[in-house]
Each structure stands twice: as structure tokens, then as C-alpha cells.
Design a protein around this motif. Structure first.
Motif, mmCIF file in Angstrom:
data_model
loop_
_atom_site.group_PDB
_atom_site.id
_atom_site.type_symbol
_atom_site.label_atom_id
_atom_site.label_comp_id
_atom_site.label_asym_id
_atom_site.label_seq_id
_atom_site.Cartn_x
_atom_site.Cartn_y
_atom_site.Cartn_z
ATOM 1 N N ASP A 23 0.822 -1.206 0.000
ATOM 2 C CA ASP A 23 0.000 0.000 0.000
ATOM 3 C C ASP A 23 0.862 1.265 0.000
ATOM 4 O O ASP A 23 0.368 2.351 -0.296
ATOM 5 C CB ASP A 23 -0.953 0.017 1.196
ATOM 6 N N MET A 24 2.130 1.130 0.382
ATOM 7 C CA MET A 24 3.052 2.273 0.432
ATOM 8 C C MET A 24 4.255 2.016 -0.466
ATOM 9 O O MET A 24 5.362 2.408 -0.150
ATOM 10 C CB MET A 24 3.576 2.494 1.846
ATOM 11 N N VAL A 25 4.049 1.334 -1.581
ATOM 12 C CA VAL A 25 5.154 0.913 -2.435
ATOM 13 C C VAL A 25 6.037 2.079 -2.875
ATOM 14 O O VAL A 25 7.256 1.950 -2.948
ATOM 15 C CB VAL A 25 4.661 0.082 -3.637
ATOM 16 N N TRP A 26 5.427 3.243 -3.127
ATOM 17 C CA TRP A 26 6.230 4.383 -3.581
ATOM 18 C C TRP A 26 7.164 4.872 -2.487
ATOM 19 O O TRP A 26 8.328 5.143 -2.751
ATOM 20 C CB TRP A 26 5.328 5.510 -4.084
ATOM 21 N N GLN A 27 6.669 4.984 -1.267
ATOM 22 C CA GLN A 27 7.537 5.460 -0.175
ATOM 23 C C GLN A 27 8.456 4.353 0.312
ATOM 24 O O GLN A 27 9.657 4.539 0.433
ATOM 25 C CB GLN A 27 6.721 5.984 0.997
ATOM 26 N N ARG A 28 7.895 3.208 0.603
ATOM 27 C CA ARG A 28 8.642 2.144 1.270
ATOM 28 C C ARG A 28 9.687 1.480 0.380
ATOM 29 O O ARG A 28 10.710 1.022 0.868
ATOM 30 C CB ARG A 28 7.665 1.085 1.808
ATOM 31 N N HIS A 29 9.450 1.412 -0.914
ATOM 32 C CA HIS A 29 10.377 0.706 -1.786
ATOM 33 C C HIS A 29 11.039 1.604 -2.842
ATOM 34 O O HIS A 29 12.251 1.558 -3.005
ATOM 35 C CB HIS A 29 9.682 -0.489 -2.440
ATOM 36 N N ILE A 30 10.251 2.395 -3.541
ATOM 37 C CA ILE A 30 10.826 3.192 -4.629
ATOM 38 C C ILE A 30 11.569 4.420 -4.096
ATOM 39 O O ILE A 30 12.746 4.615 -4.407
ATOM 40 C CB ILE A 30 9.748 3.550 -5.672
#
Length: 189
Positions: free
Chosen positions: A27-34
Motif C-alpha cells: 500500500d506504500m510501495v512508492w515510499q517504502r520501496h521506490i
């Protein structure tokens, strides 16, 4: 940006087939991973490639870096076959001509000089440095997200070697640190 959007979409699909990342982080792929991967570029300054990403697994930071720095060769080292298959598909879908996947254990990868070495959740710091030392040069930039254990892991290095590294605060997680250093690590000091 389009390549990173494709990465986010494909990661969500693939994560249903194999556990690449923790489900709550999707749900937070942009912050947490990218964004977490992108911030590593800040600490490398003018470092040239190739960028060596160890234990690439889900593709972070390697795939994100390859998408953001298309002029730099990025080498992803991952020994697990299903993860190698995922990385290969993602690289092809994203059109990353600058990205190469080496599907072997790091110990089996032929030595080459690197501009940057990264690893996210690969191994404890001293073991990671020992395993990857042969790829480093006097100008290699090390960017190693270590989470809450960053300071402790640097402090745990032999006293005569710990000055090579420092800890930077993660821009995406107030509780996480990134071990940053520059230079050649010798496994025989």
C-alpha cells in the motif's frame, strides 16, 4: 517515471505469486520501496558505474536505480531462481537495457570494479563487506540500508576499519539508517 510506475504495478502482481515484499508495504510501495531506493542516489554523488546490488530479491534498490539512471550499468546479484525469473521479467518489461541479472551466489560472480555497492537486507554488515570486498576500489561508494541496526553494525566493525563508514538518517523511515562509505574494503586487514 513510467518505468517506476510499471515496476510498482508488476511488483503487486508478482507478490501474489511469491513473497517479494511484506504485504502491508504494498500500500506504500512508492515510499517504502521506490523512494527508499531513490534516496541512495543522494549519497553517491558523482559515483560512476557499474552499480552492484547484492541480494536483489524484489529488485530494490537495483531495479529502481536502473530506471532512474539509464546511463549507468546496474548489476543485480540474486541466487534464488524464482527471484531471478522475476528480476529478468521486470527488467524486460521496464526496458532496462542497462540492467544485468547475475543469478548466482555472490561468491561465484566474477570480479569486476564497481562504482557503487548496495545491499538491502542481504547480510550483517561485516559479512556483507567481506563477501563484496573484491568488487570494491578506492573510489567505490557503499550505500547499505540497514534499518534500525545501522549504527550498531558500524560500531561492531573492527576499530581500525569503522572510520570508513558513517550512518545517514533514512529520508523515508525515521527509525532507519543507511551505512555509507567510500573506498576499498580489504577482507584481509
Amino acid at each position: 517515471m513510467q518505468r517506476l510506475e510499471l515496476l510498482a504495478e508488476e511488483l503487486k502482481r508478482e507478490n501474489q505469486l511469491q513473497n517479494l515484499v511484506a504485504k502491508p508495504t504494498l500500500d506504500m510501495v512508492w515510499q517504502r520501496h521506490i523512494a527508499d531506493s531513490a534516496q541512495l542516489l543522494e549519497f553517491c554523488g558523482d559515483a560512476q558505474g557499474p552499480w552492484l546490488d547484492l541480494g536483489s530479491g524484489a529488485g530494490f534498490p537495483g531495479l529502481a536505480i536502473a530506471a532512474m539512471r539509464p546511463e549507468m550499468e546496474v548489476v543485480l546479484v540474486e541466487s534464488r531462481k524464482r527471484r531471478v525469473d522475476w528480476l529478468t521479467r521486470a527488467t524486460e518489461l521496464m526496458g532496462l537495457a542497462n540492467c544485468r541479472i547475475d543469478g548466482r551466489r555472490l561468491e561465484s560472480v566474477e570480479r569486476f570494479d564497481t562504482g557503487v555497492i548496495s545491499a538491502r537486507a542481504f547480510a550483517p554488515l561485516e559479512r556483507l563487506l567481506t563477501l563484496s570486498a573484491r568488487f570494491s576500489t578506492s573510489t567505490t561508494c557503499w550505500v547499505l540500508p540497514k534499518g534500525r541496526s545501522a549504527s550498531q553494525e558500524v560500531t561492531g566493525l573492527p576499530k581500525n576499519r569503522r572510520s570508513m563508514f558513517h550512518v545517514e538518517q533514512s529520508r523515508t523511515d525515521p527509525e532507519a539508517g543507511i551505512v555509507v562509505g567510500r573506498g576499498q574494503w580489504s577482507a584481509h586487514r
